[in-house]
Design a protein around this motif. Structure first.
Motif, short mmCIF file in Angstrom:
data_model
loop_
_atom_site.label_atom_id
_atom_site.label_comp_id
_atom_site.label_asym_id
_atom_site.label_seq_id
_atom_site.Cartn_x
_atom_site.Cartn_y
_atom_site.Cartn_z
N UNK A 172 0.84 -1.21 0.00
CA UNK A 172 0.00 0.00 0.00
C UNK A 172 0.87 1.25 0.00
N UNK A 173 1.91 1.26 0.84
CA UNK A 173 2.81 2.41 0.88
C UNK A 173 3.54 2.57 -0.45
N UNK A 174 4.02 1.47 -0.98
CA UNK A 174 4.76 1.50 -2.25
C UNK A 174 3.89 2.06 -3.38
N UNK A 175 2.62 1.68 -3.39
CA UNK A 175 1.71 2.10 -4.46
C UNK A 175 0.95 3.38 -4.12
N UNK A 176 1.26 3.96 -2.96
CA UNK A 176 0.63 5.20 -2.50
C UNK A 176 -0.88 5.06 -2.34
N UNK A 177 -1.30 3.91 -1.84
CA UNK A 177 -2.70 3.66 -1.50
C UNK A 177 -2.84 3.97 -0.02
N UNK B 138 -6.12 4.98 1.71
CA UNK B 138 -7.42 4.65 2.31
C UNK B 138 -7.68 3.17 2.09
N UNK B 139 -7.65 2.40 3.18
CA UNK B 139 -7.61 0.95 3.06
C UNK B 139 -8.62 0.29 4.01
N UNK B 140 -9.36 -0.66 3.48
CA UNK B 140 -10.15 -1.57 4.31
C UNK B 140 -9.44 -2.91 4.25
N UNK B 141 -8.96 -3.37 5.39
CA UNK B 141 -8.21 -4.62 5.46
C UNK B 141 -9.16 -5.72 5.90
N UNK B 142 -9.32 -6.72 5.04
CA UNK B 142 -10.17 -7.86 5.36
C UNK B 142 -9.27 -9.04 5.70
N UNK B 143 -9.40 -9.54 6.92
CA UNK B 143 -8.56 -10.63 7.40
C UNK B 143 -9.47 -11.76 7.87
N UNK B 144 -9.14 -12.99 7.47
CA UNK B 144 -9.97 -14.11 7.92
C UNK B 144 -9.47 -14.73 9.22
N UNK C 120 4.76 -5.17 15.83
CA UNK C 120 5.08 -3.74 15.92
C UNK C 120 5.14 -3.12 14.53
N UNK C 121 5.75 -3.83 13.59
CA UNK C 121 5.84 -3.34 12.21
C UNK C 121 4.44 -3.13 11.62
N UNK C 122 3.55 -4.09 11.82
CA UNK C 122 2.18 -3.98 11.31
C UNK C 122 1.48 -2.77 11.91
N UNK C 123 1.61 -2.60 13.21
CA UNK C 123 0.95 -1.47 13.88
C UNK C 123 1.49 -0.14 13.36
N UNK C 124 2.80 -0.05 13.17
CA UNK C 124 3.40 1.20 12.65
C UNK C 124 2.90 1.47 11.23
N UNK C 125 2.86 0.43 10.39
CA UNK C 125 2.37 0.61 9.02
C UNK C 125 0.91 1.04 9.02
N UNK C 126 0.10 0.45 9.89
CA UNK C 126 -1.32 0.80 9.95
C UNK C 126 -1.53 2.23 10.42
N UNK C 127 -0.66 2.71 11.31
CA UNK C 127 -0.77 4.09 11.79
C UNK C 127 -0.54 5.09 10.67
N UNK C 128 0.22 4.70 9.66
CA UNK C 128 0.52 5.59 8.54
C UNK C 128 -0.56 5.60 7.46
N UNK C 129 -1.61 4.82 7.67
CA UNK C 129 -2.69 4.73 6.68
C UNK C 129 -4.02 5.09 7.33
N UNK C 130 -4.96 5.47 6.51
CA UNK C 130 -6.34 5.60 6.96
C UNK C 130 -6.96 4.23 6.71
N UNK C 131 -6.96 3.39 7.75
CA UNK C 131 -7.38 2.00 7.51
C UNK C 131 -8.36 1.51 8.56
N UNK C 132 -9.13 0.55 8.12
CA UNK C 132 -10.08 -0.15 8.97
C UNK C 132 -9.78 -1.63 8.86
N UNK C 133 -9.75 -2.31 9.98
CA UNK C 133 -9.45 -3.74 10.02
C UNK C 133 -10.74 -4.48 10.34
N UNK C 134 -11.15 -5.38 9.45
CA UNK C 134 -12.40 -6.12 9.64
C UNK C 134 -12.17 -7.62 9.46
N UNK C 135 -12.99 -8.38 10.15
CA UNK C 135 -12.94 -9.84 10.01
C UNK C 135 -13.87 -10.26 8.87
#
Length: 142
Positions: free
Chosen positions: A40-45, A47-53, A76-91
């Motif tokens: 997402x960072x590489x592609x400059x995306x 606003x992200x909705x993250x769908x995780x099963x 920690x890496x995941x949390x830092x990356x998520x802080x840099x995005x406008x993201x929502x994490x959903x199941x």
């Protein structure tokens, strides 16, 4: 591991699959998420909705309790990356996440990492993406 990035219309931006050494399933889920966030960072995306099963991964990320001390750095890496995005994490149940499930299984069959754009998607993945766009659930056979 594997994952897919789609835009708001359900069109594929990028997808990926990778083999991993023998590891816990939760670690494979973490690696897949971390790679997707880096993409997402590489592609400059932004606003992200993250769908995780993996509901256990969502619980790990939402709580500050460490059940797996060996995974502290990737969490920690995941949390830092998520802080840099406008993201929502959903199941989402695995049946609703057929594209990512396909890519994770593909990762078991390859050596290294493969990325796919909308141009070079595997044929079966194209079909799964079409089903997603139409809102038709994919029924797995057992």
């Amino acid at each position: 591991m594997g994952g897919i990035l789609c835009n708001y219309n359900g069109d594929v931006i990028s997808s990926y699959a990778s083999s991993l050494n023998y590891c816990k399933v939760i670690y494979a889920e973490m690696r897949g998420l971390a790679y997707g966030l880096e993409l997402c960072f590489k592609l400059k995306v932004t606003n992200v909705v993250i769908e995780v099963d993996a509901l256990s991964l969502i619980q790990l990320l939402n709580k500050n309790i460490m059940y797996y001390p060996e995974f502290i750095y990737i969490l920690r890496k995941i949390k830092i990356l998520m802080e840099g995005l406008n993201c929502t994490l959903v199941h989402i149940f695995r049946e609703g996440n057929a594209c990512a499930d396909f890519l994770a299984k593909k990762g078991c069959l390859i050596n290294g990492m493969e990325e796919f754009s909308s141009i070079n998607l595997p044929q079966q993945l194209k079909g799964l993406v079409r089903l997603d766009k139409l809102g038709i659930p994919y029924i797995r056979s057992f």
